[in-house]
Design a protein around this motif. Structure first.
Motif, PDB file in Angstrom:
ATOM      1  N   THR A 283     -82.845   9.968   0.534  1.00 38.78           N
ATOM      2  CA  THR A 283     -83.974  10.896   0.642  1.00 38.78           C
ATOM      3  C   THR A 283     -85.265  10.141   0.887  1.00 38.78           C
ATOM      4  O   THR A 283     -86.085  10.545   1.730  1.00 38.78           O
ATOM      5  N   ALA A 284     -85.464   9.037   0.191  1.00 43.19           N
ATOM      6  CA  ALA A 284     -86.675   8.226   0.373  1.00 43.19           C
ATOM      7  C   ALA A 284     -86.740   7.649   1.783  1.00 43.19           C
ATOM      8  O   ALA A 284     -87.816   7.612   2.396  1.00 43.19           O
ATOM      9  N   ALA A 285     -85.589   7.201   2.304  1.00 44.41           N
ATOM     10  CA  ALA A 285     -85.570   6.643   3.661  1.00 44.41           C
ATOM     11  C   ALA A 285     -85.950   7.699   4.696  1.00 44.41           C
ATOM     12  O   ALA A 285     -86.687   7.408   5.649  1.00 44.41           O
ATOM     13  N   LEU A 286     -85.472   8.916   4.517  1.00 41.82           N
ATOM     14  CA  LEU A 286     -85.824   9.996   5.439  1.00 41.82           C
ATOM     15  C   LEU A 286     -87.302  10.364   5.311  1.00 41.82           C
ATOM     16  O   LEU A 286     -87.992  10.577   6.316  1.00 41.82           O
ATOM     17  N   HIS A 287     -87.793  10.434   4.084  1.00 44.46           N
ATOM     18  CA  HIS A 287     -89.214  10.729   3.874  1.00 44.46           C
ATOM     19  C   HIS A 287     -90.089   9.667   4.538  1.00 44.46           C
ATOM     20  O   HIS A 287     -91.097   9.991   5.180  1.00 44.46           O
ATOM     21  N   ASP A 288     -89.704   8.418   4.398  1.00 47.95           N
ATOM     22  CA  ASP A 288     -90.492   7.327   4.991  1.00 47.95           C
ATOM     23  C   ASP A 288     -90.544   7.421   6.512  1.00 47.95           C
ATOM     24  O   ASP A 288     -91.519   6.978   7.138  1.00 47.95           O
ATOM     25  N   ALA A 289     -89.501   7.987   7.103  1.00 51.64           N
ATOM     26  CA  ALA A 289     -89.462   8.133   8.565  1.00 51.64           C
ATOM     27  C   ALA A 289     -90.201   9.380   9.047  1.00 51.64           C
ATOM     28  O   ALA A 289     -90.317   9.599  10.257  1.00 51.64           O
ATOM     29  N   GLY A 290     -90.667  10.201   8.100  1.00 50.89           N
ATOM     30  CA  GLY A 290     -91.413  11.410   8.476  1.00 50.89           C
ATOM     31  C   GLY A 290     -90.608  12.683   8.406  1.00 50.89           C
ATOM     32  O   GLY A 290     -91.081  13.738   8.867  1.00 50.89           O
ATOM     33  N   PHE A 291     -89.417  12.645   7.823  1.00 53.40           N
ATOM     34  CA  PHE A 291     -88.545  13.816   7.759  1.00 53.40           C
ATOM     35  C   PHE A 291     -89.077  14.805   6.736  1.00 53.40           C
ATOM     36  O   PHE A 291     -89.533  14.434   5.664  1.00 53.40           O
ATOM     37  N   ARG A 292     -88.990  16.107   7.085  1.00 50.91           N
ATOM     38  CA  ARG A 292     -89.405  17.169   6.180  1.00 50.91           C
ATOM     39  C   ARG A 292     -88.199  18.053   5.855  1.00 50.91           C
ATOM     40  O   ARG A 292     -87.588  18.624   6.754  1.00 50.91           O
ATOM     41  N   PHE A 293     -87.871  18.163   4.582  1.00 49.04           N
ATOM     42  CA  PHE A 293     -86.726  18.958   4.145  1.00 49.04           C
ATOM     43  C   PHE A 293     -87.099  20.441   4.085  1.00 49.04           C
ATOM     44  O   PHE A 293     -88.268  20.784   3.922  1.00 49.04           O
ATOM     45  N   PRO A 294     -86.064  21.339   4.198  1.00 51.13           N
ATOM     46  CA  PRO A 294     -84.646  21.053   4.412  1.00 51.13           C
ATOM     47  C   PRO A 294     -84.326  20.882   5.893  1.00 51.13           C
ATOM     48  O   PRO A 294     -85.124  21.259   6.761  1.00 51.13           O
ATOM     49  N   ALA A 295     -83.150  20.338   6.181  1.00 53.79           N
ATOM     50  CA  ALA A 295     -82.711  20.174   7.568  1.00 53.79           C
ATOM     51  C   ALA A 295     -82.329  21.520   8.157  1.00 53.79           C
ATOM     52  O   ALA A 295     -81.636  22.319   7.518  1.00 53.79           O
ATOM     53  N   ARG A 296     -82.793  21.783   9.374  1.00 53.31           N
ATOM     54  CA  ARG A 296     -82.419  23.013  10.070  1.00 53.31           C
ATOM     55  C   ARG A 296     -81.079  22.888  10.774  1.00 53.31           C
ATOM     56  O   ARG A 296     -80.381  23.881  10.989  1.00 53.31           O
ATOM     57  N   LEU A 297     -80.719  21.674  11.151  1.00 53.35           N
ATOM     58  CA  LEU A 297     -79.455  21.452  11.868  1.00 53.35           C
ATOM     59  C   LEU A 297     -78.969  20.047  11.562  1.00 53.35           C
ATOM     60  O   LEU A 297     -79.761  19.104  11.527  1.00 53.35           O
ATOM     61  N   ILE A 298     -77.670  19.919  11.342  1.00 47.10           N
ATOM     62  CA  ILE A 298     -77.036  18.619  11.121  1.00 47.10           C
ATOM     63  C   ILE A 298     -75.901  18.499  12.120  1.00 47.10           C
ATOM     64  O   ILE A 298     -74.972  19.306  12.120  1.00 47.10           O
ATOM     65  N   ALA A 299     -75.986  17.504  12.997  1.00 44.03           N
ATOM     66  CA  ALA A 299     -74.991  17.344  14.066  1.00 44.03           C
ATOM     67  C   ALA A 299     -74.298  16.001  13.921  1.00 44.03           C
ATOM     68  O   ALA A 299     -74.948  14.956  13.884  1.00 44.03           O
ATOM     69  N   GLY A 300     -72.992  16.055  13.837  1.00 38.85           N
ATOM     70  CA  GLY A 300     -72.203  14.825  13.733  1.00 38.85           C
ATOM     71  C   GLY A 300     -70.757  15.094  14.073  1.00 38.85           C
ATOM     72  O   GLY A 300     -70.391  16.185  14.515  1.00 38.85           O
ATOM     73  N   ASN A 301     -69.933  14.104  13.828  1.00 40.94           N
ATOM     74  CA  ASN A 301     -68.510  14.205  14.121  1.00 40.94           C
ATOM     75  C   ASN A 301     -67.747  13.868  12.841  1.00 40.94           C
ATOM     76  O   ASN A 301     -67.354  12.719  12.632  1.00 40.94           O
ATOM     77  N   PRO A 302     -67.545  14.848  11.954  1.00 39.17           N
ATOM     78  CA  PRO A 302     -67.023  14.577  10.605  1.00 39.17           C
ATOM     79  C   PRO A 302     -65.519  14.368  10.565  1.00 39.17           C
ATOM     80  O   PRO A 302     -64.776  15.111   9.905  1.00 39.17           O
ATOM     81  N   THR A 303     -65.031  13.353  11.262  1.00 36.75           N
ATOM     82  CA  THR A 303     -63.605  13.034  11.278  1.00 36.75           C
ATOM     83  C   THR A 303     -63.429  11.526  11.333  1.00 36.75           C
ATOM     84  O   THR A 303     -64.305  10.806  11.846  1.00 36.75           O
ATOM     85  N   VAL A 304     -62.327  11.043  10.807  1.00 32.50           N
ATOM     86  CA  VAL A 304     -62.021   9.609  10.886  1.00 32.50           C
ATOM     87  C   VAL A 304     -61.283   9.277  12.175  1.00 32.50           C
ATOM     88  O   VAL A 304     -61.061   8.095  12.480  1.00 32.50           O
ATOM     89  N   ARG A 305     -60.906  10.282  12.941  1.00 31.39           N
ATOM     90  CA  ARG A 305     -60.161  10.056  14.189  1.00 31.39           C
ATOM     91  C   ARG A 305     -61.143   9.819  15.338  1.00 31.39           C
ATOM     92  O   ARG A 305     -61.319  10.653  16.219  1.00 31.39           O
ATOM     93  N   LYS A 306     -61.816   8.676  15.284  1.00 36.92           N
ATOM     94  CA  LYS A 306     -62.780   8.287  16.312  1.00 36.92           C
ATOM     95  C   LYS A 306     -62.879   6.771  16.323  1.00 36.92           C
ATOM     96  O   LYS A 306     -62.580   6.111  15.316  1.00 36.92           O
ATOM     97  N   PRO A 307     -63.289   6.195  17.450  1.00 35.65           N
ATOM     98  CA  PRO A 307     -63.277   4.728  17.562  1.00 35.65           C
ATOM     99  C   PRO A 307     -64.354   4.046  16.737  1.00 35.65           C
ATOM    100  O   PRO A 307     -64.197   2.886  16.349  1.00 35.65           O
ATOM    101  N   TYR A 308     -65.460   4.705  16.476  1.00 34.87           N
ATOM    102  CA  TYR A 308     -66.538   4.143  15.669  1.00 34.87           C
ATOM    103  C   TYR A 308     -67.392   5.283  15.146  1.00 34.87           C
ATOM    104  O   TYR A 308     -67.217   6.441  15.541  1.00 34.87           O
ATOM    105  N   ASP A 309     -68.310   4.957  14.259  1.00 32.09           N
ATOM    106  CA  ASP A 309     -69.181   5.988  13.692  1.00 32.09           C
ATOM    107  C   ASP A 309     -70.618   5.737  14.112  1.00 32.09           C
ATOM    108  O   ASP A 309     -71.123   4.622  14.025  1.00 32.09           O
ATOM    109  N   ALA A 310     -71.281   6.792  14.568  1.00 33.59           N
ATOM    110  CA  ALA A 310     -72.685   6.708  14.969  1.00 33.59           C
ATOM    111  C   ALA A 310     -73.563   7.593  14.100  1.00 33.59           C
ATOM    112  O   ALA A 310     -74.679   7.935  14.489  1.00 33.59           O
ATOM    113  N   GLY A 311     -73.081   7.985  12.927  1.00 31.55           N
ATOM    114  CA  GLY A 311     -73.900   8.731  11.996  1.00 31.55           C
ATOM    115  C   GLY A 311     -74.126  10.175  12.392  1.00 31.55           C
ATOM    116  O   GLY A 311     -73.306  10.801  13.077  1.00 31.55           O
TER     117      GLY A 311
END
Length: 418
Positions: free
Chosen positions: A174-202
């Protein structure tokens, strides 16, 4: 007065019920199967091709001029779609459109995104918990973490086994996001929530102000990047592809109906050529192969296909109309009988909500309503109190059969009763 209230509540309930069931029964009786084509771009013909199922259930194959092909011939026209079949038949081309393209490139440099109608309403029912993977693990295998995160007034990590909040990790991220200028709450969270992928990009997160951020876990600590986007770009959808062979992180769709790629190089945006996309009316399909990108936007009237090269230059546009389910004289009758249709929206957080769609031929429906109202006048004029008679006639003009049937079925409001 209580009797009057009960009368019109009954009419209202019947009106809503009939506006749902009568159009549905009409569709069941007179509706025909709609054969919608699968449209692709052929580098061989430099034009679109499509396949469609006929009335007998067999699939037929055509190009834009209407020329028909066999299944084998059609497969050769779209080598990046059917490359496995061509490989099996040992006829995969050495070159496509003058460029050498191997099967490996056809496999690794492809992408697909599909957004069906009603997708965003259904997303409201999704449980907002996400696994944050370690992006710099010791092994190539990606392990599923024990904790899931969610966005409230902070980024909160919850142990999936004990259901307890990891307060230290939550405070760190939370502190890292605040330091970057993030304002809660998140309106959208986009990712690939599976282990079946070659690498993770967050994950990519849209904050309360509509700003975009990239969050990655590296050796257990947060890395946050504030991604510059245009002011007023209202992002409603984003994919996270995690494909080393693609030059972008994923596809962005905005409420303004535009599509963009978020490029891996300096987080720049490149607009994908397409017609405007309306999430409330359209379906969206995006396809990419080693040479071209195809964006397809469709509604109940037809599908528009926009083809571009991989340098984002538009090459062509093609519209394929859909035949309506109700055709000919049945279509005319449908528009005349039903001034509106009540239906339910796709699944939301608390179930389904009713919605009303007006007829595209409202004047015709109002004309039929006037005829029904005159018929009601003839049947009830001698019995009914005039003040209520004319009010019920107006309701019939506006609602047609939906009001005519219950009002005719209920006893008339006779003179002297009220």
């Amino acid at each position: 007065m209580i009797a009057m209230g009960i009368r019109y509540i009954t009419v209202l309930i019947a009106l809503v019920g009939l506006s749902i069931t009568l159009p549905h029964l009409f569709h069941l009786t007179f509706g025909q199967k709609v054969y919608r084509p699968m449209v692709y771009y052929s580098q061989i013909l430099e034009d679109v091709v499509y396949s469609v199922e006929d009335i007998s259930g067999h699939r037929r194959y055509f190009d834009a001029t209407g020329k028909e092909y066999s299944a084998h011939e059609y497969s050769q026209l779209i080598p990046f779609i059917n490359f496995r079949d061509l490989e099996k038949w040992e006829i995969y081309p050495q070159q496509v459109a003058g460029e050498p393209v191997t099967i490996e490139l056809a496999l690794t440099q492809r992408d697909f995104v599909g957004i069906p109608h009603g997708f965003f309403a259904r997303q409201q029912a999704r449980i907002p918990l996400y696994p944050l993977f370690e992006s710099q693990g010791e092994f190539a295998r990606i392990d599923m973490p024990d904790e899931l995160f969610r966005s409230t007034d902070q980024l909160e990590f919850i142990d999936a086994r004990t259901n307890l909040v990891n307060r230290a990790k939550s405070a760190l991220f939370t502190a890292a996001l605040h330091d970057a200028g993030f304002r809660f709450p998140a309106r959208l969270i986009a990712g690939n929530p599976t282990v079946r992928k070659p690498y993770d990009a967050g994950y990519f997160l849209i904050d309360a102000n509509g700003s975009l951020f990239h969050l990655v876990q590296v050796n257990g600590t947060p890395t946050v990047v504030s991604v510059p986007i245009s002011i007023g770009m209202d992002i409603i959808y984003m994919t996270q592809k995690e494909n080393r062979h693609l030059p972008y992180y994923g596809l962005i769709v905005t409420r303004q109906g535009k599509m963009f790629h978020l490029m891996k190089e300096k987080y720049t945006l490149r607009e994908v050529p397409s017609v405007p996309y309306d999430p409330n009316r359209h379906m969206l399909h995006y396809l990419r192969d080693p040479q071209n990108m195809v964006a397809k936007v469709s509604d109940r009237y037809g599908e528009t296909t926009v083809v571009s090269d991989n340098h984002y230059a538009q090459l062509m546009s093609y519209f394929h109309p859909y035949e309506p389910a109700i055709r000919g004289s049945a279509s005319w009758l449908y528009g005349a009988l039903f001034p509106f249709v009540t239906h339910t929206d796709p699944l939301r957080r608390f179930g389904q909500l009713p919605a009303v769609s007006l007829s595209e031929t409202v004047p015709r429906a109002l004309g039929v309503g006037m005829v029904l109202a005159l018929g009601f006048l003839v049947l009830r004029r001698a019995q009914c109190k005039e003040r209520y008679l004319y009010g019920e006639m107006l309701l019939i003009v506006c609602c047609g059969l939906y009001a005519f049937i219950p009002l005719l079925a209920l006893p008339a409001i006779r003179r002297g009763e009220i």
